[in-house]
Design a protein around this motif. Structure first.
Motif, PDB file in Angstrom:
ATOM      1  N   SER A 190       0.805  -1.212   0.000  1.00 50.18           N
ATOM      2  CA  SER A 190       0.000   0.000   0.000  1.00 50.18           C
ATOM      3  C   SER A 190       0.839   1.263   0.000  1.00 50.18           C
ATOM      4  CB  SER A 190      -0.932   0.007   1.223  1.00 50.18           C
ATOM      5  OG  SER A 190      -1.866  -1.039   1.129  1.00 50.18           O
ATOM      6  N   ARG A 191       1.903   1.311   0.800  1.00 52.35           N
ATOM      7  CA  ARG A 191       2.662   2.539   0.891  1.00 52.35           C
ATOM      8  C   ARG A 191       3.827   2.581  -0.091  1.00 52.35           C
ATOM      9  NH1 ARG A 191       2.418   6.530   4.279  1.00 52.35           N
ATOM     10  NH2 ARG A 191       1.333   5.381   5.926  1.00 52.35           N
ATOM     11  N   ASP A 192       4.742   1.620  -0.002  1.00 51.04           N
ATOM     12  CA  ASP A 192       5.967   1.701  -0.803  1.00 51.04           C
ATOM     13  C   ASP A 192       5.679   1.714  -2.305  1.00 51.04           C
ATOM     14  OD1 ASP A 192       7.215   1.658   1.604  1.00 51.04           O
ATOM     15  OD2 ASP A 192       8.118  -0.317   1.396  1.00 51.04           O
ATOM     16  N   GLU A 193       4.860   0.779  -2.771  1.00 49.59           N
ATOM     17  CA  GLU A 193       4.630   0.667  -4.210  1.00 49.59           C
ATOM     18  C   GLU A 193       3.807   1.835  -4.748  1.00 49.59           C
ATOM     19  OE1 GLU A 193       3.184  -3.185  -5.264  1.00 49.59           O
ATOM     20  OE2 GLU A 193       4.856  -4.224  -4.305  1.00 49.59           O
ATOM     21  N   HIS A 194       2.771   2.234  -4.016  1.00 48.04           N
ATOM     22  CA  HIS A 194       1.975   3.365  -4.472  1.00 48.04           C
ATOM     23  C   HIS A 194       2.753   4.679  -4.376  1.00 48.04           C
ATOM     24  CE1 HIS A 194      -1.427   0.501  -3.904  1.00 48.04           C
ATOM     25  NE2 HIS A 194      -1.962   1.183  -4.901  1.00 48.04           N
ATOM     26  N   THR A 195       3.573   4.800  -3.337  1.00 45.41           N
ATOM     27  CA  THR A 195       4.384   6.009  -3.200  1.00 45.41           C
ATOM     28  C   THR A 195       5.375   6.131  -4.354  1.00 45.41           C
ATOM     29  OG1 THR A 195       4.172   6.045  -0.790  1.00 45.41           O
ATOM     30  CG2 THR A 195       6.045   7.235  -1.737  1.00 45.41           C
ATOM     31  N   ALA A 196       5.933   5.019  -4.786  1.00 44.54           N
ATOM     32  CA  ALA A 196       6.866   5.043  -5.918  1.00 44.54           C
ATOM     33  C   ALA A 196       6.175   5.544  -7.174  1.00 44.54           C
ATOM     34  CB  ALA A 196       7.450   3.654  -6.141  1.00 44.54           C
ATOM     35  N   ILE A 197       4.929   5.147  -7.347  1.00 48.97           N
ATOM     36  CA  ILE A 197       4.162   5.625  -8.503  1.00 48.97           C
ATOM     37  C   ILE A 197       3.962   7.137  -8.402  1.00 48.97           C
ATOM     38  CG2 ILE A 197       1.921   5.525  -9.675  1.00 48.97           C
ATOM     39  CD1 ILE A 197       1.736   2.575  -8.670  1.00 48.97           C
ATOM     40  N   VAL A 198       3.556   7.607  -7.220  1.00 47.90           N
ATOM     41  CA  VAL A 198       3.304   9.035  -7.033  1.00 47.90           C
ATOM     42  C   VAL A 198       4.584   9.844  -7.220  1.00 47.90           C
ATOM     43  CG1 VAL A 198       2.594  10.798  -5.368  1.00 47.90           C
ATOM     44  CG2 VAL A 198       1.317   8.659  -5.530  1.00 47.90           C
ATOM     45  N   THR A 199       5.698   9.342  -6.705  1.00 46.92           N
ATOM     46  CA  THR A 199       6.970  10.053  -6.840  1.00 46.92           C
ATOM     47  C   THR A 199       7.316  10.274  -8.312  1.00 46.92           C
ATOM     48  OG1 THR A 199       7.800   9.173  -4.743  1.00 46.92           O
ATOM     49  CG2 THR A 199       9.441   9.980  -6.321  1.00 46.92           C
ATOM     50  N   ALA A 200       7.156   9.231  -9.107  1.00 43.58           N
ATOM     51  CA  ALA A 200       7.447   9.346 -10.538  1.00 43.58           C
ATOM     52  C   ALA A 200       6.466  10.286 -11.228  1.00 43.58           C
ATOM     53  CB  ALA A 200       7.418   7.964 -11.189  1.00 43.58           C
ATOM     54  N   LEU A 201       5.185  10.187 -10.870  1.00 38.81           N
ATOM     55  CA  LEU A 201       4.182  11.065 -11.473  1.00 38.81           C
ATOM     56  C   LEU A 201       4.471  12.525 -11.137  1.00 38.81           C
ATOM     57  CD1 LEU A 201       0.923   9.017 -10.730  1.00 38.81           C
ATOM     58  CD2 LEU A 201       1.973   9.372 -12.973  1.00 38.81           C
ATOM     59  N   ALA A 202       4.792  12.789  -9.875  1.00 37.17           N
ATOM     60  CA  ALA A 202       5.056  14.165  -9.454  1.00 37.17           C
ATOM     61  C   ALA A 202       6.275  14.749 -10.149  1.00 37.17           C
ATOM     62  CB  ALA A 202       5.233  14.218  -7.941  1.00 37.17           C
ATOM     63  N   ALA A 203       7.239  13.891 -10.495  1.00 44.06           N
ATOM     64  CA  ALA A 203       8.451  14.340 -11.179  1.00 44.06           C
ATOM     65  C   ALA A 203       8.266  14.442 -12.686  1.00 44.06           C
ATOM     66  CB  ALA A 203       9.608  13.390 -10.862  1.00 44.06           C
ATOM     67  N   GLY A 204       7.103  14.058 -13.172  1.00 45.52           N
ATOM     68  CA  GLY A 204       6.865  14.067 -14.619  1.00 45.52           C
ATOM     69  C   GLY A 204       7.671  13.011 -15.341  1.00 45.52           C
ATOM     70  N   ASP A 205       8.038  11.949 -14.634  1.00 43.42           N
ATOM     71  CA  ASP A 205       8.905  10.896 -15.167  1.00 43.42           C
ATOM     72  C   ASP A 205       8.035   9.778 -15.751  1.00 43.42           C
ATOM     73  OD1 ASP A 205      10.725   8.893 -15.694  1.00 43.42           O
ATOM     74  OD2 ASP A 205      11.493   8.741 -13.635  1.00 43.42           O
ATOM     75  N   ALA A 206       7.806   9.812 -17.049  1.00 41.91           N
ATOM     76  CA  ALA A 206       6.926   8.824 -17.688  1.00 41.91           C
ATOM     77  C   ALA A 206       7.489   7.411 -17.582  1.00 41.91           C
ATOM     78  CB  ALA A 206       6.702   9.196 -19.151  1.00 41.91           C
ATOM     79  N   ASP A 207       8.787   7.259 -17.855  1.00 40.65           N
ATOM     80  CA  ASP A 207       9.391   5.928 -17.781  1.00 40.65           C
ATOM     81  C   ASP A 207       9.347   5.398 -16.349  1.00 40.65           C
ATOM     82  OD1 ASP A 207       9.948   5.904 -20.483  1.00 40.65           O
ATOM     83  OD2 ASP A 207      11.996   6.642 -20.236  1.00 40.65           O
ATOM     84  N   GLY A 208       9.616   6.281 -15.396  1.00 37.59           N
ATOM     85  CA  GLY A 208       9.568   5.853 -14.001  1.00 37.59           C
ATOM     86  C   GLY A 208       8.171   5.480 -13.558  1.00 37.59           C
ATOM     87  N   ALA A 209       7.172   6.239 -14.014  1.00 38.26           N
ATOM     88  CA  ALA A 209       5.791   5.931 -13.656  1.00 38.26           C
ATOM     89  C   ALA A 209       5.361   4.604 -14.259  1.00 38.26           C
ATOM     90  CB  ALA A 209       4.870   7.056 -14.130  1.00 38.26           C
ATOM     91  N   ARG A 210       5.761   4.387 -15.515  1.00 38.58           N
ATOM     92  CA  ARG A 210       5.440   3.119 -16.173  1.00 38.58           C
ATOM     93  C   ARG A 210       6.060   1.949 -15.409  1.00 38.58           C
ATOM     94  NH1 ARG A 210       7.586   4.127 -20.649  1.00 38.58           N
ATOM     95  NH2 ARG A 210       5.750   4.664 -21.915  1.00 38.58           N
TER      96      ARG A 210
END
Length: 251
Positions: A190-210
């Motif tokens: 719930s926290r680690d995996e979803h937070t990683a998604i949010v971190t990438a989204l907030a940074a505008g990192d498409a590859d990281g979000a994917r």
């Protein structure tokens, strides 16, 4: 003119056969269903096919699953035989998520707003509340993924993700297999995996979000995949299941 040949998946054929036997009274109302291993022998199919058929029968209203007791014939049957051709396969839904949601996240990375990032963070806190009932945690989880889809501005993406979650609610087996109870499981999933998604989204990192969404989808499906791999020993598995195993190991 020749009629087109429609290939019916084996689990649907099995579900129809079992439903017919239930309607004929061969399996009495409210009686315990035969064990999977017995159905495998009687029907001459794999355990994977039997399990998909049982899930379909539950959706059709012929079978109910009682926690800790197993599967039973329903006490009341559908008024008319239910058409199964429109029912998606359980593993088909898992595969669809593996393919679609990471790409949605990649698109969202370039479009998501700070307000939507804040909403995602609120969802994470809701998911991590170990005192909440599972239904509430699931609601925060689904809203998280819907926010990501909505941030793209593409209503088709929103509909696809919404349909996925609606279908997931029709599969009680999914929730049981993925109900993580321990604090460590809650922290990772719930926290680690979803937070990683949010971190990438907030940074505008498409590859990281994917990549973060793909990892999350892989870990969501892995308990189920490992369970079936153990049961099937990699033999006589459906094509979709084989593709899912390959994706689970290849991310």
């Amino acid at each position: 003119m020749l009629n087109p040949i429609i290939q019916t998946p084996r689990y649907r054929l099995v579900a129809d056969e079992i439903a017919a036997r239930i309607r004929a009274g061969d399996l009495p109302l409210d009686s315990k269903m035969p064990a999977d291993k017995d159905l495998v022998v009687q029907l001459g199919v794999s355990r994977t096919t039997v399990r998909e058929a049982m899930i379909a029968l539950e959706l059709m209203g012929y079978v109910i699953t009682r926690y800790g007791a197993g599967a039973f014939v329903a006490r009341t049957l559908p008024a008319v035989p239910v058409e199964t051709s429109g029912l998606p396969g359980y593993f088909e839904l898992v595969e669809a998520r593996f393919v679609i949601e990471p790409e949605i996240a990649a698109i969202a990375a370039k479009l998501i707003t700070p307000e939507e990032i804040a909403q995602l963070e609120t969802c994470i806190e809701g998911m991590c509340d170990a005192t909440s009932r599972l239904a509430r945690i699931e609601a925060f989880d689904s809203e998280f993924h819907l926010i990501v889809a909505r941030s793209t501005g593409n209503t088709v993406f929103v509909s696809v993700v919404k349909d996925f979650w609606l279908a997931r609610q029709r599969f009680p087996e999914w929730t049981r297999l993925n109900n993580r109870q321990s604090a460590d499981d809650i922290a990772q999933f719930s926290r680690d995996e979803h937070t990683a998604i949010v971190t990438a989204l907030a940074a505008g990192d498409a590859d990281g979000a994917r990549a973060a969404m793909a990892l999350h989808c892989r870990n969501s499906g892995r308990p189920l995949l490992e369970r079936w791999q153990m049961l099937e020993h990699d033999s006589d598995s459906e094509d979709v299941l084989l593709r899912l195993k390959q994706r689970a190991g290849g991310i």
